[in-house]
Design a protein around this motif. Structure first.
Motif, PDB file in Angstrom:
ATOM      1  N   ASN A 209      -6.320  11.096   4.421  1.00 40.97           N
ATOM      2  CA  ASN A 209      -5.872  12.487   4.386  1.00 40.97           C
ATOM      3  C   ASN A 209      -5.460  12.886   2.975  1.00 40.97           C
ATOM      4  O   ASN A 209      -5.776  13.984   2.499  1.00 40.97           O
ATOM      5  CB  ASN A 209      -4.703  12.671   5.357  1.00 40.97           C
ATOM      6  N   GLU A 210      -4.760  11.977   2.296  1.00 39.39           N
ATOM      7  CA  GLU A 210      -4.325  12.260   0.922  1.00 39.39           C
ATOM      8  C   GLU A 210      -5.524  12.288  -0.027  1.00 39.39           C
ATOM      9  O   GLU A 210      -5.573  13.087  -0.972  1.00 39.39           O
ATOM     10  CB  GLU A 210      -3.318  11.196   0.480  1.00 39.39           C
ATOM     11  N   MET A 211      -6.518  11.415   0.236  1.00 41.84           N
ATOM     12  CA  MET A 211      -7.743  11.411  -0.581  1.00 41.84           C
ATOM     13  C   MET A 211      -8.513  12.711  -0.391  1.00 41.84           C
ATOM     14  O   MET A 211      -9.098  13.243  -1.337  1.00 41.84           O
ATOM     15  CB  MET A 211      -8.609  10.199  -0.221  1.00 41.84           C
ATOM     16  N   ALA A 212      -8.478  13.224   0.840  1.00 40.86           N
ATOM     17  CA  ALA A 212      -9.130  14.511   1.109  1.00 40.86           C
ATOM     18  C   ALA A 212      -8.478  15.626   0.288  1.00 40.86           C
ATOM     19  O   ALA A 212      -9.164  16.504  -0.249  1.00 40.86           O
ATOM     20  CB  ALA A 212      -9.048  14.836   2.605  1.00 40.86           C
TER      21      ALA A 212
ATOM     22  N   PRO B  92       0.789  -1.235   0.000  1.00 37.32           N
ATOM     23  CA  PRO B  92       0.000   0.000   0.000  1.00 37.32           C
ATOM     24  C   PRO B  92       0.823   1.288   0.000  1.00 37.32           C
ATOM     25  O   PRO B  92       0.383   2.300  -0.532  1.00 37.32           O
ATOM     26  CB  PRO B  92      -0.834  -0.113   1.286  1.00 37.32           C
ATOM     27  N   PHE B  93       2.031   1.250   0.596  1.00 34.44           N
ATOM     28  CA  PHE B  93       2.833   2.474   0.719  1.00 34.44           C
ATOM     29  C   PHE B  93       3.165   3.079  -0.651  1.00 34.44           C
ATOM     30  O   PHE B  93       3.207   4.301  -0.794  1.00 34.44           O
ATOM     31  CB  PHE B  93       4.125   2.169   1.491  1.00 34.44           C
ATOM     32  N   VAL B  94       3.388   2.213  -1.666  1.00 34.94           N
ATOM     33  CA  VAL B  94       3.744   2.752  -2.986  1.00 34.94           C
ATOM     34  C   VAL B  94       2.558   3.498  -3.612  1.00 34.94           C
ATOM     35  O   VAL B  94       2.741   4.501  -4.304  1.00 34.94           O
ATOM     36  CB  VAL B  94       4.267   1.641  -3.939  1.00 34.94           C
TER      37      VAL B  94
ATOM     38  N   ALA C  72      -2.753   3.702  11.170  1.00 38.07           N
ATOM     39  CA  ALA C  72      -1.987   4.921  10.893  1.00 38.07           C
ATOM     40  C   ALA C  72      -1.864   5.156   9.393  1.00 38.07           C
ATOM     41  O   ALA C  72      -2.036   6.290   8.914  1.00 38.07           O
ATOM     42  CB  ALA C  72      -0.601   4.826  11.527  1.00 38.07           C
ATOM     43  N   MET C  73      -1.596   4.083   8.638  1.00 38.18           N
ATOM     44  CA  MET C  73      -1.480   4.239   7.191  1.00 38.18           C
ATOM     45  C   MET C  73      -2.844   4.510   6.555  1.00 38.18           C
ATOM     46  O   MET C  73      -2.954   5.304   5.625  1.00 38.18           O
ATOM     47  CB  MET C  73      -0.848   2.998   6.547  1.00 38.18           C
ATOM     48  N   GLU C  74      -3.881   3.880   7.088  1.00 39.00           N
ATOM     49  CA  GLU C  74      -5.229   4.133   6.573  1.00 39.00           C
ATOM     50  C   GLU C  74      -5.579   5.612   6.750  1.00 39.00           C
ATOM     51  O   GLU C  74      -6.169   6.234   5.864  1.00 39.00           O
ATOM     52  CB  GLU C  74      -6.247   3.250   7.295  1.00 39.00           C
ATOM     53  N   ALA C  75      -5.193   6.173   7.892  1.00 36.59           N
ATOM     54  CA  ALA C  75      -5.429   7.600   8.151  1.00 36.59           C
ATOM     55  C   ALA C  75      -4.693   8.461   7.129  1.00 36.59           C
ATOM     56  O   ALA C  75      -5.231   9.463   6.640  1.00 36.59           O
ATOM     57  CB  ALA C  75      -4.979   7.952   9.567  1.00 36.59           C
TER      58      ALA C  75
END
Length: 299
Positions: free
Chosen positions: A272-275, A231-233, A265-268
């Motif tokens: 945030n990036e989707m926002a 998911p990080f990529v 934490a990564m889901e958050a």
């Protein structure tokens, strides 16, 4: 779903008070506590919800739906031990309830016990073949690419392979496992990546390139091809696309990657990036929604 039955005494006998129907009284109390529990859970007061469920359990012990709700609230509190205990009690009473089986999968995923999650998801698939998509994702998260490809091939034959899994399948089929030789002398991380195409090196590059959108876009794009279940990529790819004001593509990449996220934490960070993407697209209501989801996970 519960159905509550109410009984009304049709006649009163002169001046003698009618005897209370204790069954009706218990049902009324049970209903009150149960819906209070649902209400508290809906606003994030999981401990209060559990307290109301405990009252329900005193009135009507060993009810499977109460056990199910106990499990959901304990999972929200990250108490996977009690979440498992209660959902297993519920499943003992209704082994073919697909929703409870799916919830148990969520508990195991929360623990990162992917092998156990896969075993339960296989039972879910036996109840509904449409659930194979998530089984493939679990195999990917468990790095069992052979079985993931087997499921994805079956889905493709049935014309039911999602676009995200189709892209991952193509990447897996094209990729070859590189024979990596560790260089004895520590070199520049970008130089190392030319010969060491490992995820560990790529992650260092992405971390180092967060403020350089061109590099971040290049290496995150390559990372999606090499590591389609990391998911990080996708998160870094979305960040780079947002920086380039390509908000629509950023949102697409983030939605593809969030399927593989396990940690809160990564889901958050994804939300945030989707926002940010929604803000760039002028969709303020969705921006606010995803900011709130991000904040909730960071509490």
């Amino acid at each position: 779903m519960f159905f509550f039955f109410f009984f009304i005494q049709s006649k009163a006998q002169d001046s003698i008070p009618a005897a209370k129907d204790l069954t009706e009284e218990k049902e009324l109390k049970f209903q009150q506590f149960f819906f209070k529990a649902l209400s508290q859970k809906s606003i994030g007061n999981y401990q209060k919800a559990i307290e109301n469920l405990e009252n329900c359990n005193q009135i009507l012990p060993n009810d499977l739906t109460v056990f199910y709700e106990f499990s959901k609230n304990y999972l929200e509190l990250n108490n996977t031990l009690l979440a498992k205990e209660y959902i297993n009690r519920a499943i003992e009473k209704d082994a073919k309830n697909i929703w409870m089986q799916k919830h148990l999968v969520k508990v195991f995923v929360k623990e990162r016990s992917f092998s156990e999650a896969i075993k339960i998801q296989q039972k879910v698939v036996a109840l509904n073949l449409k659930e194979r998509d998530y089984l493939a994702k679990l195999y990917l998260q468990n790095r069992d690419y052979k079985n993931a490809l087997y499921i994805m091939n079956a889905l493709e034959k049935d014309n039911s392979l999602s676009s995200n899994l189709k892209r991952i399948k193509e990447s897996l089929e094209k990729s070859k496992k590189p024979i990596v030789k560790r260089q004895e002398v520590i070199q520049d991380v970008f130089k190392r990546f030319e010969t060491d195409k490992s995820y560990a090196v790529l992650k260092q590059i992405l971390e180092a390139s967060k403020e350089e959108s061109a590099k971040l876009l290049k290496y995150s794009g390559e990372g999606i091809s090499l590591f389609p279940a990391q998911p990080f990529v996708y998160l870094m790819n979305g960040k780079a696309l947002n920086a380039n004001k390509d908000y629509k593509k950023a949102l697409e990449s983030l939605k593809n990657g969030i399927d593989f996220v396990i940690e809160d934490a990564m889901e958050a960070d994804f939300y945030n990036e989707m926002a940010t993407s929604f803000k760039g697209l002028g969709n303020t209501s969705e921006e606010k929604k995803y900011r709130e989801k991000s904040k909730k996970l960071k509490k």
